[in-house]
Design a protein around this motif. Structure first.
Motif, PDB file in Angstrom:
ATOM      1  N   ALA A  60       0.816  -1.209   0.000  1.00  0.00           N
ATOM      2  CA  ALA A  60       0.000   0.000   0.000  1.00  0.00           C
ATOM      3  C   ALA A  60       0.850   1.260   0.000  1.00  0.00           C
ATOM      4  O   ALA A  60       0.319   2.370  -0.116  1.00  0.00           O
ATOM      5  CB  ALA A  60      -0.926   0.003   1.210  1.00  0.00           C
ATOM      6  N   GLY A 112      -6.826   0.669   3.106  1.00  0.00           N
ATOM      7  CA  GLY A 112      -7.307   1.409   1.943  1.00  0.00           C
ATOM      8  C   GLY A 112      -7.720   2.819   2.300  1.00  0.00           C
ATOM      9  O   GLY A 112      -7.491   3.759   1.528  1.00  0.00           O
ATOM     10  N   ARG A 187     -11.887  -1.764  -3.115  1.00  0.00           N
ATOM     11  CA  ARG A 187     -11.051  -2.017  -4.298  1.00  0.00           C
ATOM     12  C   ARG A 187      -9.576  -2.038  -3.920  1.00  0.00           C
ATOM     13  O   ARG A 187      -8.804  -2.863  -4.414  1.00  0.00           O
ATOM     14  CB  ARG A 187     -11.314  -0.952  -5.372  1.00  0.00           C
ATOM     15  CG  ARG A 187     -12.710  -1.024  -5.991  1.00  0.00           C
ATOM     16  CD  ARG A 187     -12.804  -0.144  -7.227  1.00  0.00           C
ATOM     17  NE  ARG A 187     -12.609   1.267  -6.905  1.00  0.00           N
ATOM     18  CZ  ARG A 187     -13.594   2.092  -6.568  1.00  0.00           C
ATOM     19  NH1 ARG A 187     -14.852   1.647  -6.503  1.00  0.00           N
ATOM     20  NH2 ARG A 187     -13.358   3.365  -6.308  1.00  0.00           N
ATOM     21  N   ALA A 188      -9.194  -1.112  -3.046  1.00  0.00           N
ATOM     22  CA  ALA A 188      -7.792  -1.074  -2.602  1.00  0.00           C
ATOM     23  C   ALA A 188      -7.434  -2.344  -1.855  1.00  0.00           C
ATOM     24  O   ALA A 188      -6.361  -2.918  -2.057  1.00  0.00           O
ATOM     25  CB  ALA A 188      -7.567   0.152  -1.721  1.00  0.00           C
ATOM     26  N   LEU A 190      -8.728  -5.352  -2.171  1.00  0.00           N
ATOM     27  CA  LEU A 190      -8.573  -6.445  -3.133  1.00  0.00           C
ATOM     28  C   LEU A 190      -7.230  -6.350  -3.854  1.00  0.00           C
ATOM     29  O   LEU A 190      -6.554  -7.357  -4.085  1.00  0.00           O
ATOM     30  CB  LEU A 190      -9.714  -6.410  -4.147  1.00  0.00           C
ATOM     31  CG  LEU A 190     -11.095  -6.809  -3.627  1.00  0.00           C
ATOM     32  CD1 LEU A 190     -12.136  -6.608  -4.731  1.00  0.00           C
ATOM     33  CD2 LEU A 190     -11.102  -8.252  -3.153  1.00  0.00           C
ATOM     34  N   LYS A 191      -6.840  -5.144  -4.174  1.00  0.00           N
ATOM     35  CA  LYS A 191      -5.552  -4.920  -4.843  1.00  0.00           C
ATOM     36  C   LYS A 191      -4.405  -5.367  -3.940  1.00  0.00           C
ATOM     37  O   LYS A 191      -3.469  -6.042  -4.391  1.00  0.00           O
ATOM     38  CB  LYS A 191      -5.411  -3.438  -5.196  1.00  0.00           C
ATOM     39  CG  LYS A 191      -4.080  -3.061  -5.821  1.00  0.00           C
ATOM     40  CD  LYS A 191      -4.030  -1.552  -6.064  1.00  0.00           C
ATOM     41  CE  LYS A 191      -2.646  -1.136  -6.583  1.00  0.00           C
ATOM     42  NZ  LYS A 191      -2.575   0.341  -6.775  1.00  0.00           N
ATOM     43  N   TYR A 192      -4.464  -5.006  -2.672  1.00  0.00           N
ATOM     44  CA  TYR A 192      -3.388  -5.361  -1.745  1.00  0.00           C
ATOM     45  C   TYR A 192      -3.315  -6.875  -1.551  1.00  0.00           C
ATOM     46  O   TYR A 192      -2.222  -7.451  -1.516  1.00  0.00           O
ATOM     47  CB  TYR A 192      -3.608  -4.693  -0.380  1.00  0.00           C
ATOM     48  CG  TYR A 192      -3.745  -3.192  -0.417  1.00  0.00           C
ATOM     49  CD1 TYR A 192      -3.114  -2.426  -1.391  1.00  0.00           C
ATOM     50  CD2 TYR A 192      -4.518  -2.530   0.538  1.00  0.00           C
ATOM     51  CE1 TYR A 192      -3.258  -1.036  -1.423  1.00  0.00           C
ATOM     52  CE2 TYR A 192      -4.652  -1.147   0.514  1.00  0.00           C
ATOM     53  CZ  TYR A 192      -4.035  -0.417  -0.463  1.00  0.00           C
ATOM     54  OH  TYR A 192      -4.185   0.950  -0.479  1.00  0.00           O
ATOM     55  N   ASN A 194      -4.310  -9.230  -3.578  1.00  0.00           N
ATOM     56  CA  ASN A 194      -3.817  -9.868  -4.801  1.00  0.00           C
ATOM     57  C   ASN A 194      -2.321  -9.652  -4.951  1.00  0.00           C
ATOM     58  O   ASN A 194      -1.574 -10.565  -5.341  1.00  0.00           O
ATOM     59  CB  ASN A 194      -4.558  -9.315  -6.014  1.00  0.00           C
ATOM     60  CG  ASN A 194      -4.443 -10.211  -7.218  1.00  0.00           C
ATOM     61  OD1 ASN A 194      -4.727 -11.408  -7.150  1.00  0.00           O
ATOM     62  ND2 ASN A 194      -4.004  -9.667  -8.340  1.00  0.00           N
ATOM     63  N   ALA A 195      -1.852  -8.453  -4.621  1.00  0.00           N
ATOM     64  CA  ALA A 195      -0.430  -8.133  -4.756  1.00  0.00           C
ATOM     65  C   ALA A 195       0.428  -8.926  -3.782  1.00  0.00           C
ATOM     66  O   ALA A 195       1.603  -9.184  -4.051  1.00  0.00           O
ATOM     67  CB  ALA A 195      -0.200  -6.634  -4.544  1.00  0.00           C
ATOM     68  N   ALA A 241     -15.306  -9.375  -8.187  1.00  0.00           N
ATOM     69  CA  ALA A 241     -13.892  -9.022  -8.336  1.00  0.00           C
ATOM     70  C   ALA A 241     -13.005  -9.967  -7.542  1.00  0.00           C
ATOM     71  O   ALA A 241     -11.943 -10.385  -8.013  1.00  0.00           O
ATOM     72  CB  ALA A 241     -13.674  -7.577  -7.885  1.00  0.00           C
ATOM     73  N   SER A 245      -9.720 -13.503  -8.770  1.00  0.00           N
ATOM     74  CA  SER A 245      -8.309 -13.609  -8.409  1.00  0.00           C
ATOM     75  C   SER A 245      -7.851 -15.058  -8.434  1.00  0.00           C
ATOM     76  O   SER A 245      -8.563 -15.960  -7.988  1.00  0.00           O
ATOM     77  CB  SER A 245      -8.083 -13.023  -7.017  1.00  0.00           C
ATOM     78  OG  SER A 245      -6.775 -13.309  -6.555  1.00  0.00           O
TER      79      SER A 245
END
Length: 463
Positions: A60, A112, A187-188, A190-192, A194-195, A241, A245
């Motif tokens: 993040a 997030g 959304r943030a 989910l991004k974290y 996945n990353a 979403a 993944s």
């Protein structure tokens, strides 16, 4: 003289530290007594949360920022961020979550908000604002104490500024977000996840529960669900979403799941009656978490078999520092601080930089009533407070150590620091003023006392 000073200090610190001296889970007393937000300290739980959060914070972009995760003594499922430096998580999150992913999802969501620099909304209730103001003052006072302990006048003054600035923090809202900001945090998160190669299934499970709660009367709805509105269409969007993944069906590592179960068992045991623990972990359950919970329940009920049960845990994991911590605390609670020294020494040997372990060892040394170990106790307490500056227990024991060595001014100053952390600012000022009279002007200790004497709590406006 030292004996008289010790008695006076014990009396002065009793109100500030009542109920917090011998419990492994230490609740910040001032807030609990005033009906405000009660904070909990436990090294094992905090270490687990740090490990949950570290990869999330890194991706993040806040990995280099000092974001502190603070435990709240509340069994409801809730978490919130007041600013870019603090994340508050109720112990109920860990107690209700079945998997690490459920907790990590909450951490990711709140991260997030931090990374997104979302504006917080004004609370409707002044009481909530006052709660957050007290938190700001406590943490600011801790920073002042840390500065003095390290000999840094600048650090101490910085802490004072942080404490004085807490009034504006207290005027803001930390639970009511705009729907757009909530969606952005989703959304943030989910991004974290996945990353970092982690599944969002746990986060989805948590939010699904909140979405389902909306069909019930508000009196039965979890506060987290109310403050984080989860409409069905928003949940479906999040689910779509998350399920795309490649990590969605990836389970948490077995070692992490085990740690989660151990912390969960610990919190359940400390916050419930032994009978409740027995129902939750029946005799047929021979798992390590069940043994842990039963050992803690035995300790709470002052059972003679508590130490035997803790020793059985140690035999299974001889390098687990938290088992030695629990053993030391059990011995302290049973009135045998001298015997508690050895297990606390072992805990410190295994985790030499854990502030809470250092403070507990210093506490046991002070409690052993052996004048020969007082300098050692003082050393451990000071090291512990440098790493954990918000421990009123540490300051009260340091005050006693100083008093027994005839160091009255230092004892008064330590008492004042502890009272500041506990939120008793009036008493803290009185002890700081008395200490100042016997300290050399301009020294770090004198400056610390002066900061406390000059401190003015922020004035909160009722809304």
């Amino acid at each position: 003289m030292a004996r008289h000073g010790t008695a006076a200090l014990k009396k002065a610190t009793a109100a500030a530290c009542a109920g917090a001296l011998v419990l492994p889970l230490v609740v910040a007393p001032a807030q609990a007594q005033r009906g405000k937000l009660a904070l909990v300290r436990d090294a094992e739980t905090e270490d687990l949360l740090k490990d949950y959060a570290a990869p999330i914070f890194k991706v993040a972009g806040i990995g280099n920022s000092p974001v502190e995760i603070i435990l709240v003594n509340d069994k409801s499922f809730n978490a919130f961020v007041p600013d870019s430096r603090r994340m508050f998580i109720n112990i109920g999150v860990l107690m209700e979550a079945e998997t690490p992913g459920e907790v990590i999802g909450v951490v990711a969501h709140e991260t997030g908000h931090i990374a997104g620099r979302h504006l917080v909304r004004l609370r409707s209730a002044a009481a909530n604002a006052q709660i957050m103001s007290v938190i700001g003052m406590i943490l600011g006072a801790g920073a002042m104490a840390a500065g003095a302990a390290s000999g840094s006048a600048g650090a101490a003054q910085g802490g004072a500024a942080a404490a004085l600035g807490s009034g504006s923090i207290g005027k803001r809202s930390f639970l009511t977000y705009q729907r757009g900001e909530e969606a952005a945090a989703d959304r943030a998160a989910l991004k974290y996840l996945n990353a970092t190669g982690q599944s969002a299934k746990g986060m989805l499970k948590t939010f699904e529960r909140f979405a389902e709660q909306q069909v019930f009367s508000a009196r039965f709805v979890d506060p987290y669900a109310v403050s984080h509105p989860m409409a069905r269409d928003r949940y479906r969007s999040l689910a779509d979403a998350a399920q795309k993944s490649k990590f969605y069906n990836k389970p948490a590592p077995a070692s992490l799941q085990q740690r989660h179960e151990m912390v969960k068992a610990k919190l359940i045991a400390y916050t419930n009656h032994p009978n409740t623990v027995a129902r939750r972990y029946p005799r047929s359950d021979k798992s390590l978490p069940a043994q842990y919970a039963k050992a803690i329940a035995a300790m709470k009920s002052r059972s003679r078999g508590a130490i035997k049960q803790i020793d059985a845990l140690i035999r299974q994991q001889p390098n687990n520092p938290y088992f030695y911590e629990v053993k030391g605390q059990s011995l302290l609670e049973s009135g045998n601080p001298k015997a508690a020294i050895a297990p606390f020494r072992k805990a410190v040997a295994l985790r030499p930089n854990e502030g809470q372990f250092l403070i507990w060892l210093g506490y046991a040394l002070v409690g052993s009533n052996n004048p020969a170990v007082l300098p050692e106790a003082e050393s451990y307490l000071k090291k512990g407070l440098q790493r954990d500056p918000n421990s009123s227990v540490g300051y009260s024991q340091l005050a006693i150590a100083h008093a027994r060595q005839g160091e009255r001014a230092q004892a008064d100053l330590a008492t004042a620091r502890g009272l500041m952390v506990a939120g008793d600012f009036g008493a803290a000022k009185r002890y700081a003023a008395r200490a100042q009279k016997n300290l050399k002007r301009g020294t770090p200790a004198w400056l610390q006392a002066d900061d406390i004497v000059s401190y003015k709590p922020p004035q909160l406006k009722q809304r």
